[in-house]
Design a protein around this motif. Structure first.
Motif, PDB file in Angstrom:
ATOM      1  N   GLU A  25       8.644  38.580 -35.670  1.00 51.75           N
ATOM      2  CA  GLU A  25       9.774  37.701 -36.217  1.00 51.75           C
ATOM      3  C   GLU A  25      11.139  38.166 -35.685  1.00 51.75           C
ATOM      4  O   GLU A  25      11.081  39.309 -35.235  1.00 51.75           O
ATOM      5  N   GLY A  32      17.768  42.504 -40.681  1.00 49.69           N
ATOM      6  CA  GLY A  32      16.962  43.712 -41.460  1.00 49.69           C
ATOM      7  C   GLY A  32      17.284  45.111 -41.173  1.00 49.69           C
ATOM      8  O   GLY A  32      17.361  45.835 -41.874  1.00 49.69           O
ATOM      9  N   LYS A  86      20.167  33.791 -40.943  1.00 50.00           N
ATOM     10  CA  LYS A  86      18.630  34.038 -41.342  1.00 50.00           C
ATOM     11  C   LYS A  86      17.872  32.802 -41.591  1.00 50.00           C
ATOM     12  O   LYS A  86      18.564  32.063 -42.385  1.00 50.00           O
ATOM     13  N   VAL A 106       9.761  36.188 -42.028  1.00 50.50           N
ATOM     14  CA  VAL A 106       8.228  35.808 -41.841  1.00 50.50           C
ATOM     15  C   VAL A 106       7.812  34.704 -41.981  1.00 50.50           C
ATOM     16  O   VAL A 106       7.121  33.808 -41.365  1.00 50.50           O
ATOM     17  N   GLY A 125       7.658  44.655 -43.224  1.00 48.00           N
ATOM     18  CA  GLY A 125       6.871  44.565 -44.518  1.00 48.00           C
ATOM     19  C   GLY A 125       7.199  43.002 -44.755  1.00 48.00           C
ATOM     20  O   GLY A 125       8.245  42.251 -44.371  1.00 48.00           O
ATOM     21  N   SER A 138      10.029  35.467 -52.644  1.00 48.18           N
ATOM     22  CA  SER A 138      10.513  35.165 -51.183  1.00 48.18           C
ATOM     23  C   SER A 138       9.417  33.811 -50.708  1.00 48.18           C
ATOM     24  O   SER A 138       7.986  33.934 -51.169  1.00 48.18           O
ATOM     25  N   ASP A 140       7.976  33.958 -48.079  1.00 46.13           N
ATOM     26  CA  ASP A 140       6.954  34.194 -47.236  1.00 46.13           C
ATOM     27  C   ASP A 140       5.559  34.179 -47.987  1.00 46.13           C
ATOM     28  O   ASP A 140       4.671  33.797 -47.239  1.00 46.13           O
ATOM     29  N   LYS A 157       8.167  45.197 -48.784  1.00 46.62           N
ATOM     30  CA  LYS A 157       9.201  46.053 -48.900  1.00 46.62           C
ATOM     31  C   LYS A 157       9.365  46.742 -50.011  1.00 46.62           C
ATOM     32  O   LYS A 157       9.127  46.326 -51.176  1.00 46.62           O
ATOM     33  N   PHE A 187       5.499  50.639 -48.023  1.00 45.29           N
ATOM     34  CA  PHE A 187       6.411  50.524 -46.920  1.00 45.29           C
ATOM     35  C   PHE A 187       6.776  51.765 -46.452  1.00 45.29           C
ATOM     36  O   PHE A 187       6.374  52.364 -45.400  1.00 45.29           O
ATOM     37  N   THR A 261      17.844  40.054 -49.908  1.00 39.93           N
ATOM     38  CA  THR A 261      16.897  40.888 -49.195  1.00 39.93           C
ATOM     39  C   THR A 261      17.824  41.759 -48.163  1.00 39.93           C
ATOM     40  O   THR A 261      17.676  43.108 -48.172  1.00 39.93           O
TER      41      THR A 261
END
Ligand code: PSU
Ligand code: MN
Length: 304
Positions: A25, A32, A86, A106, A125, A138, A140, A157, A187, A261
Motif C-alpha cells: 500500500e 502513516g 489519503k 489497505v 497493520g 475502518s 479495511d 494497529k 503491532f 488514523t
C-alpha cells in the motif's frame, strides 16, 4: 489485464508468467510514517520483496489513474506527499474523476491489487474498530471481507480496539492465521492476550490454507499475522499509555473521519519516541519478506 488499472509492464509480465508478485500500500508511506522514514520504509519493503524473489507492486492513484506499480518519479511524489490525499476504497472514483494523486489505504490497495490479479499483499497493520467510537470502523475490514487475498500484517494497529476488531473479523468470515504465534500481535508488541484459533509455521502451510479457502469459492482475504521482530518489540504498558494520551489529544482536537488514523499514528510516534519508528520499519520489512515467501509458494504450486 484490467482495462482501467495501469499495471507496470514488469508487473504485468510477472503476473502473466505466474511469477510471484506482492502488492504494497502507499498510505503508510504518504500518511502513516513521517518523512524521511517513509522513504526508508519503501526501500526496505521493496528490497525485502525482491530478495524473496518476488516483484513488488506499490498501489496508488496517480493523477487520477489507478496504478499497480509506481515509476520512480511517481514514488518520489508520494514520499514528498505534496497534494497527496489519503484514498480508501470509497474514495477511488473521486480521486479518478478529479485527477488526484491518492495514497491508497489497505482497503483501496486490496481493491486495485485484486482487480489486477495479485493474490498476496503486505502491510504493517490493518485498520479496524476504533476505541471509544465503535461505529468508526475502518473500511479495511469490509474490503477484507470481499477480496480474496493473502494479507500479511502485524495485526491491527495498537491505536484500535483489538478485541472488537477480532470479533468483527470473525463476523465477516475473514480467517485469521497466526504465523508462528498463537496470539494476536499488538503491532508494536508480540502479544495481546487475545488467542488465535489457527497457526501456521511455514509459508507452504499458508499457501495450502489459501488454496482450500479458494477451492470453496470463498471470497474473503486470509489474514496472516506475525509478531514484530523480537528485538524491536516495545513494552506493552508504554504503548498503552501512549495510545491513551493520543486518544485524549484526538478528542481534545475534535479529530474525525479519515483524519483519525493518521492523527493517532503521528501522536503515538511522538509519544513513544524513535523506538516505535524503528519497530514500525522493521515489521514492515519483515511482513514484506514473509509475503514474498508465501507468493513464491503459491506460484510454485500454480505452475506445477
Ligand atoms: N497501519 C500503520 N500505518 C498506517 C496505516 C495502517 O501502521 O498508515 C494506514 C493503512 O493504510 C490503513 C489505514 O489501511 O491506515 C486505515 O485508515 P482508516 O482507519 O481511516 O481506514
Ligand atoms: Mn474511520
Amino acid at each position: 489485464m484490467h482495462p482501467t488499472i495501469r499495471v507496470l509492464p514488469r508487473i504485468a509480465a510477472a503476473l502473466r508468467a505466474h511469477k510471484p508478485v506482492v502488492a504494497l500500500e502507499s498510505s503508510v508511506l504518504a500518511q502513516g510514517l513521517p518523512i524521511p522514514q517513509n522513504r526508508e520504509a519503501a526501500g526496505r519493503m521493496v528490497g525485502a520483496v525482491e530478495r524473496g524473489g518476488a516483484v513488488a507492486a506499490i498501489t496508488a492513484v496517480v493523477a487520477g489513474t489507478p496504478a499497480v506499480g509506481l515509476e520512480g518519479d511517481e514514488l518520489e511524489r508520494f514520499l514528498m506527499r505534496d497534494g497527496v490525499r489519503k484514498v480508501s476504497a470509497r474514495d477511488l472514483p473521486f480521486a479518478m474523476a478529479k485527477g488526484l494523486d491518492g495514497a491508497t489505504t489497505v482497503a483501496a490497495s486490496l481493491a486495485l491489487a485484486s482487480a489486477a490479479g495479485i493474490e498476496v499483499f503486505a502491510t504493517g497493520g490493518i485498520g479496524g474498530v476504533h476505541r471509544d467510537a465503535p461505529f468508526d470502523e475502518s473500511a479495511d475490514l469490509a474490503e477484507l471481507a470481499h477480496t480474496p487475498m493473502i494479507v500479511v500484517c502485524t495485526g491491527a494497529k495498537s491505536i484500535l480496539d483489538l478485541p472488537a476488531t477480532l470479533e468483527r473479523l470473525e463476523t465477516l468470515g475473514v480467517p485469521v492465521l497466526g504465523y508462528r504465534t498463537d496470539e494476536l500481535p499488538g503491532f508494536f508488541t508480540a502479544g495481546t492476550g487475545l488467542g488465535l484459533e489457527y497457526r501456521a509455521n511455514d509459508a507452504a502451510e499458508i499457501a495450502a490454507m489459501f488454496r482450500a479457502h479458494r477451492a470453496l469459492g470463498r471470497t474473503q482475504s486470509l489474514l496472516v499475522v506475525q509478531p514484530p521482530p523480537a528485538e524491536f518489540a516495545l513494552d506493552r504498558a508504554a504503548v498503552e499509555s501512549a495510545v491513551d494520551e493520543a486518544q485524549s489529544e484526538a478528542r481534545r482536537d475534535g479529530i474525525r473521519g479519515a483524519a483519525v488514523t493518521p492523527y493517532l499514528l503521528a501522536a503515538v510516534t511522538r509519544l513513544t519516541g524513535g523506538s516505535s519508528l524503528d519497530a514500525n520499519l522493521a515489521l514492515l520489512e519483515q511482513n514484506a519478506a514473509l509475503a514474498a515467501e508465501i507468493a513464491t509458494m503459491c506460484c510454485e504450486r500454480a505452475r506445477s
